[in-house]
Design a protein around this motif. Structure first.
Motif, PDB file in Angstrom:
ATOM      1  N   HIS A 184      23.073 -18.501 -67.968  1.00 16.93           N
ATOM      2  CA  HIS A 184      22.908 -19.761 -68.664  1.00 16.93           C
ATOM      3  C   HIS A 184      22.521 -19.293 -70.400  1.00 16.93           C
ATOM      4  O   HIS A 184      22.665 -20.574 -70.705  1.00 16.93           O
ATOM      5  CB  HIS A 184      22.296 -21.014 -68.314  1.00 16.93           C
TER       6      HIS A 184
ATOM      7  N   MET B 113      10.974 -20.616 -67.999  1.00 18.71           N
ATOM      8  CA  MET B 113      11.903 -21.756 -67.668  1.00 18.71           C
ATOM      9  C   MET B 113      11.569 -22.662 -69.219  1.00 18.71           C
ATOM     10  O   MET B 113      12.622 -23.271 -69.476  1.00 18.71           O
ATOM     11  CB  MET B 113      11.280 -22.582 -66.686  1.00 18.71           C
TER      12      MET B 113
ATOM     13  N   SER C 207      12.919 -14.041 -59.935  1.00 20.04           N
ATOM     14  CA  SER C 207      13.983 -14.648 -59.225  1.00 20.04           C
ATOM     15  C   SER C 207      13.058 -16.158 -59.543  1.00 20.04           C
ATOM     16  O   SER C 207      12.128 -16.574 -59.361  1.00 20.04           O
ATOM     17  CB  SER C 207      14.048 -14.176 -57.972  1.00 20.04           C
ATOM     18  N   GLY C 208      14.679 -16.628 -59.564  1.00 21.72           N
ATOM     19  CA  GLY C 208      14.017 -18.561 -59.327  1.00 21.72           C
ATOM     20  C   GLY C 208      14.020 -19.306 -60.466  1.00 21.72           C
ATOM     21  O   GLY C 208      14.500 -20.489 -61.198  1.00 21.72           O
ATOM     22  N   CYS C 209      13.723 -18.490 -61.824  1.00 22.52           N
ATOM     23  CA  CYS C 209      13.107 -18.998 -62.718  1.00 22.52           C
ATOM     24  C   CYS C 209      14.656 -18.766 -64.643  1.00 22.52           C
ATOM     25  O   CYS C 209      14.143 -19.306 -65.271  1.00 22.52           O
ATOM     26  CB  CYS C 209      11.839 -18.270 -63.588  1.00 22.52           C
ATOM     27  N   PHE C 210      15.581 -17.732 -64.031  1.00 26.41           N
ATOM     28  CA  PHE C 210      16.232 -18.133 -64.831  1.00 26.41           C
ATOM     29  C   PHE C 210      17.877 -17.767 -64.230  1.00 26.41           C
ATOM     30  O   PHE C 210      18.611 -17.378 -64.873  1.00 26.41           O
ATOM     31  CB  PHE C 210      16.287 -16.512 -65.211  1.00 26.41           C
ATOM     32  N   ALA C 211      17.730 -18.509 -63.134  1.00 28.10           N
ATOM     33  CA  ALA C 211      19.284 -19.011 -62.820  1.00 28.10           C
ATOM     34  C   ALA C 211      19.701 -17.180 -61.856  1.00 28.10           C
ATOM     35  O   ALA C 211      19.458 -16.298 -62.092  1.00 28.10           O
ATOM     36  CB  ALA C 211      20.272 -19.959 -62.980  1.00 28.10           C
TER      37      ALA C 211
ATOM     38  N   LYS D 258      18.347 -15.901 -58.878  1.00 25.60           N
ATOM     39  CA  LYS D 258      17.926 -17.087 -57.991  1.00 25.60           C
ATOM     40  C   LYS D 258      18.347 -16.329 -56.796  1.00 25.60           C
ATOM     41  O   LYS D 258      19.528 -15.841 -56.400  1.00 25.60           O
ATOM     42  CB  LYS D 258      18.720 -18.093 -58.246  1.00 25.60           C
ATOM     43  N   THR D 259      17.537 -16.945 -55.632  1.00 22.94           N
ATOM     44  CA  THR D 259      17.765 -16.169 -54.316  1.00 22.94           C
ATOM     45  C   THR D 259      19.210 -16.697 -53.901  1.00 22.94           C
ATOM     46  O   THR D 259      19.523 -17.867 -53.743  1.00 22.94           O
ATOM     47  CB  THR D 259      16.965 -16.399 -53.482  1.00 22.94           C
TER      48      THR D 259
END
Lengths: 308, 290
Positions: A38, A289, A30-34, A60-61
């Motif tokens: 994308h 990222m 979570s949070g590193c690949f939206a 992502k949360t």
């Protein structure tokens, strides 16, 4: 490279996690690949897509209401990792359900939805709405509870630090999620992570994700002040791999709950170490990222090595 | 706005050449293992090759990409660029690109006024190379005469320097900021008949936006921002934009780096108003997943 003789897991084959069969054991964190939307047009010479072989993209949360996030700067690179203070910028639950989730389904992205809420009981209605919105979706596999957020109703203390609160969050979500995998992402910023894992297990999770980021701070020597406006950030990247391995080992040994290992994975060898300790799956975070193909390459490498 | 953007590739590259083209600017040419096309204003994320690279790749505006060779221009400003400057021919790099929103294509009824400052040169340089017409105007500003990559610029660019020292023999330059040079040019387009394309440090962009406002020109700027991922997933490079009178965060790498200057309150217009989105969880207090 030559893979160790003990290694025989098929990471790109379906496996059962609680009530749900997931398509593989290498996920993005979570949070590193939206939201997983994308990188669909990206190409590489050695990998068909950034999604090839992935067991899940943990989104992502998503929070009940959209969030603008924290002021800049939000990232600090350290010699072996990074601090982040993004502040859970996200589109909000309504927009996620209306636009993001249907697109993920249409694109066939195996999805685990990361949720945060303002009170333990708020997870129940969120999961119920998610379940209704995603009824019949083939690629939505489960929910990961992000418990590293403050409990507004109880003085702003993080949900994730208290076993009793972890149990309430899990119970509220589990009651609304009979047929998808339920995970709780545990914070390492406690004295005994095993207590959190036991609480999550007893309240009904199918697995815990370990670990979330480590609280950290870095100082800008030009100003004498912390780089991040909020002073502290979440530390991630290769530096936390040994910490994550230790926490995963403690949970596997002490809680007997399936563990999804996350923290510092950048290469196939890193992922192997989690599997060696008994993790049922792994998540690739910060490495994603700089390379959208990081997790897919790890899945591909481990898939090749188990079959050779 | 700009037509189809070329798809990004995660390429592996080998340094073909890497060296100074002025007293401060390095040019890096990288041979890539995949076809690579770009539009002016787009950038690439560059890192050492392999899984043990720097935590974050570094963003660089694309100067050129021809026959599988990507070219960038950079100044050594930190750890990443210092490491880059030490690489010799054959060194392996990972390249993700092209990324980001490019500059718009030329409009037939409007001349272009290109403004580049320092290592903000590549986007506007690439614009002129790709789309330049005889009636367009190109201005480049540097700190001193030694910084200017004279051979790269050729005759088309008019040059300004903050300080006159370092000028090679036979070269002349305006002393002052590049926007002052542009504003004083006698042959500039009339009110409402030009588009500014600018890239450089903040003061240059603010001056460019101001010049465009006063002359009734459209103004596009390419922002230089620290980035984490470069492709919109980490939310680590947000800038404030004004849409429909409300301020919101936009990812510089994905929605930018090129923006219409009138959308950027930091460039002086319009007046800021509170964020459209305010969360239900107290801002800044979340650890854990970014």
């Amino acid at each position: 490279m030559t893979w160790p003789s003990w290694w025989n897991l098929e990471v790109t084959a379906p496996f059962q996690l609680g009530p749900r069969e997931l398509p593989g054991r290498v996920w993005t964190a979570s949070g590193c690949f939206a939201y997983g939307l994308h990188a669909h047009e990206f190409t590489a010479a050695d990998c068909p897509t950034p999604y090839a072989g992935l067991g899940a993209v943990v989104t992502k949360t998503v929070t009940p209401v959209s969030r603008a996030g924290n002021p800049m700067p939000r990232l600090v690179e350290t010699p072996c990792g990074a601090l982040n203070s993004i502040g859970l910028e996200n589109v909000g639950f309504d927009a996620f359900l209306d636009t993001v989730l249907p697109e993920l389904e249409a694109l066939g992205v195996p999805t685990v939805v990361s949720l945060a809420a303002t009170s333990p009981e708020a997870f129940g209605p969120m999961v119920r709405r998610l379940h209704e919105a995603a009824k019949g979706f083939a690629h939505w596999h489960g929910v990961e509870l992000n418990l590293s957020c403050p409990n507004v109703a109880e003085g702003g203390h993080d949900f994730g630090g208290s076993p009793a609160t972890v149990a309430r969050c899990v119970a509220a979500a589990r009651a609304e999620l009979p047929d998808r995998a339920l995970l709780a992402k545990l914070t390492p910023n406690v004295a005994d992570i095993v207590q959190l894992a036991v609480a999550a297990r007893d309240a009904g999770v199918d697995a815990v994700s370990a670990i979330n980021t480590v609280v950290g701070l870095d100082v800008d020597l030009r100003t004498g002040r912390p780089y991040l406006p909020r002073r502290f950030g979440g530390y991630s990247g290769p530096a936390i791999l040994p910490i994550a391995l230790a926490k995963v080992d403690q949970i596997v040994q002490g809680a007997g709950v399936p563990v999804v290992g996350v923290g510092g994975i950048a290469a196939p060898e890193d992922a192997l170490k989690f599997f060696a300790l008994g993790a049922v799956a792994v998540q690739v975070g910060t490495a994603q990222m700089r390379d959208p193909f990081a997790a897919a390459r790890i899945a591909r490498a481990l898939g090749q090595c188990s079959s050779s | 706005m700009t037509g189809a953007r070329p798809s990004a590739c995660a390429a592996v590259g080998a340094v073909r050449s890497n060296g100074l083209v002025s007293s401060a600017f390095h040019r890096l040419d990288v041979e890539l293992d995949l076809p690579f096309d770009f539009l002016p204003g787009q950038f690439a994320m560059i890192n050492e090759a392999g899984p043990r690279a720097w935590t974050f790749s570094r963003p660089f505006s694309i100067l050129a990409a021809e026959d599988g060779v990507l070219s960038i221009l950079y100044r050594v400003v930190g750890r990443g660029t210092a490491a880059l400057a030490a690489l010799g021919p054959g060194a392996a790099l990972q390249v993700l690109g092209p990324l980001g929103e490019p500059f718009p294509t030329p409009q037939a009824d409007r001349a272009a006024v290109l403004l580049g400052g320092g290592v903000g040169l590549p986007p506007v340089f690439a614009w002129l190379q790709r789309w330049g017409r005889p009636g367009d105007h190109a201005f480049f500003g540097a700190r001193d005469g030694g910084e200017v990559p004279w051979d790269l610029l050729g005759d088309r660019w008019r040059v300004s320097v903050d300080r006159g020292e370092g000028l090679p023999g036979g070269r002349t330059a305006f002393t002052g900021v590049v926007t002052a040079l542009a504003a004083s040019a006698p042959d500039l387009p009339s009110h409402g008949s030009a588009t500014v394309y600018a890239c450089g440090p903040g003061p240059l962009l603010r001056a460019a936006a101001d010049l465009a406002r006063r002359r009734g020109w459209t103004c596009w700027v390419s922002l230089e921002e620290h980035m984490g991922c470069g492709y919109g997933v980490c939310k680590g490079c947000v800038v404030q934009v004004a849409d429909d009178g409300r301020i919101r965060n936009a990812t510089c790498c994905f929605e930018g780096p090129v923006f219409d200057a009138t959308r950027l309150p930091d460039l002086g217009s319009p007046a800021p108003v509170p964020h459209a989105a305010s969360g239900d969880i107290p801002p800044g207090s979340c650890g854990g997943a970014p």
